[in-house]
Design a protein around this motif. Structure first.
Motif, short mmCIF file in Angstrom:
data_model
loop_
_atom_site.label_atom_id
_atom_site.label_comp_id
_atom_site.label_asym_id
_atom_site.label_seq_id
_atom_site.Cartn_x
_atom_site.Cartn_y
_atom_site.Cartn_z
N ILE A 97 0.82 -1.13 0.10
CA ILE A 97 -0.04 -0.11 0.10
C ILE A 97 0.89 1.16 0.02
CG2 ILE A 97 -1.71 1.25 1.25
CD1 ILE A 97 -2.86 -1.15 2.53
N TYR A 310 -5.51 -0.61 5.15
CA TYR A 310 -5.53 0.64 4.45
C TYR A 310 -5.92 1.81 5.24
CZ TYR A 310 -6.30 4.42 0.63
OH TYR A 310 -6.17 5.21 -0.12
N LEU A 327 -7.22 -1.07 -4.07
CA LEU A 327 -6.56 -1.96 -3.35
C LEU A 327 -6.58 -3.25 -4.23
CD1 LEU A 327 -8.06 -1.77 0.35
CD2 LEU A 327 -5.71 -0.77 -0.44
N THR A 330 -2.94 -4.17 -5.31
CA THR A 330 -1.74 -4.34 -4.25
C THR A 330 -1.65 -5.79 -4.08
OG1 THR A 330 -3.21 -4.48 -2.33
CG2 THR A 330 -2.40 -2.23 -2.84
#
Length: 343
Positions: A97, A310, A327, A330
């Motif tokens: 992240i 996050y 996300l 990721t």
């Protein structure tokens, strides 16, 4: 048609899934048989799936020659990946992240731990004064390395308790015996660390635990939800150029997770190097027993868990708070899905 990086990644994952399911595809030669892997504190139970893959010969079964470089802390492993001295890293998911926020396309390909396993504890002689993270101001906090997941967890706990992340100095104490020694010698006041270091200090009466994320309940108490822990991460371009190699790495780690799901603490203690026991094998057995719940069952982080991480990072880092990260970028989950299917 313009082939974007995101489209390319989807295509390679799909082609890997299709190609590797074909008869005899598992015998495909890896594009890069010699792989260099970085880790930050290999003896820690946080990274046990790596040691299992190494000691059980799972990498070699996949046709890989994996050289492991232990940098003593997760932040140093990340630096090595960015700098190009390692190909892949076993490290904390949160680094993916952070790097996406900086515009660097680093992604996880398999989840190794579903709970952080990090414990924040105070030195026993300070326990009457330090009752929670709200009391950490001015205290020296020992972590594996500044910028690592142990450091970020300590800082997050301070912010949640109403302090600033800079209200206490963060000191790298490494992993294993060096971390134990620095706490025993009173070079740090608080420690944010992992097993077997924590269990050793607890058994010797050196610390009092304040926050414990070795369990689902403890993780939710601090973060409000599940948080992905250790993963295998890499530069997206490595997966693009080396899809078979990446699949074989994930295959090896999935074998480790499946082995751990059935293993007894005695199996683990007999497998790892004797120095991992920190001179106390019975204690190591208890540490393993405490940690077995934390390892991933599927190799894939859930969207809810990734979002929880996050949101935690947004609280910790004002720069990340300004971001709106997709996300799904990721984590490339196709490799773990393929490995989990056994095809």
């Amino acid at each position: 048609m313009i082939l974007t990086r995101r489209t390319a990644l989807a295509a390679l994952a799909c082609s890997a899934a299709i190609g590797l399911s074909a008869p005899g595809a598992l015998a495909q030669a890896p594009e890069k048989a010699d792989v260099t892997l970085g880790v930050g504190g290999k003896p820690l139970l946080y990274y046990l799936p790596l040691t299992v893959a190494e000691r059980k010969g799972f990498f070699k079964e996949e046709g890989l020659n994996v050289t492991i470089n232990d940098f003593g802390g997760g932040a140093k492993s990340l630096q090595a990946l960015v700098g190009g001295s390692v190909d892949v890293v076993t490290g904390a998911y949160e680094h993916t992240i952070r790097m996406q926020a900086k515009g660097q396309d680093i992604r996880a390909v398999v989840e190794l731990g579903r709970f952080p396993g990090i414990v924040l504890a105070v030195r026993k002689d300070l326990a009457d004064k330090v009752k929670s993270a709200a009391d950490f101001k001015g205290l020296k906090i020992g972590v594996t390395a500044p910028g690592s997941s142990t450091a970020l967890t300590a800082q997050y706990a301070m912010i949640k308790a109403g302090l600033k992340a800079t209200d206490a100095p963060i000191i790298g104490v490494g992993g294993g015996a060096s971390a134990v020694a620095q706490m025993k010698n009173k070079q740090v006041d608080v420690i944010s660390h992992l097993d077997p270091v924590i269990s050793k200090l607890e058994a010797d009466g050196d610390i009092t635990a304040l926050i414990d994320t070795r369990t689902e309940a403890g993780t939710k108490a601090l973060f409000g939800g599940a948080n992905p822990a250790a993963v295998l991460y890499l530069k997206a371009e490595f997966a693009e150029k080396n899809p078979v190699t990446t699949q074989k790495l994930v295959n090896a780690f999935m074998k480790s997770l499946k082995w751990l799901a059935k293993a007894k603490p005695e199996d683990v203690a007999d497998l790892v190097p004797a120095e991992y026991h920190l001179g106390d094998k019975p204690l190591y057995l208890r540490s393993v027993q405490n940690s077995l719940e934390s390892y991933s069952r599927t190799g894939i982080s859930t969207p809810e868990a990734m979002k929880s991480m996050y949101e935690s990072l947004k609280v910790l880092d004002p720069e990340i708070a300004k971001t709106d990260i997709d996300l799904s970028k990721t984590f490339i989950e196709t490799f773990a899905k393929k490995a989990g299917s056994g095809s």
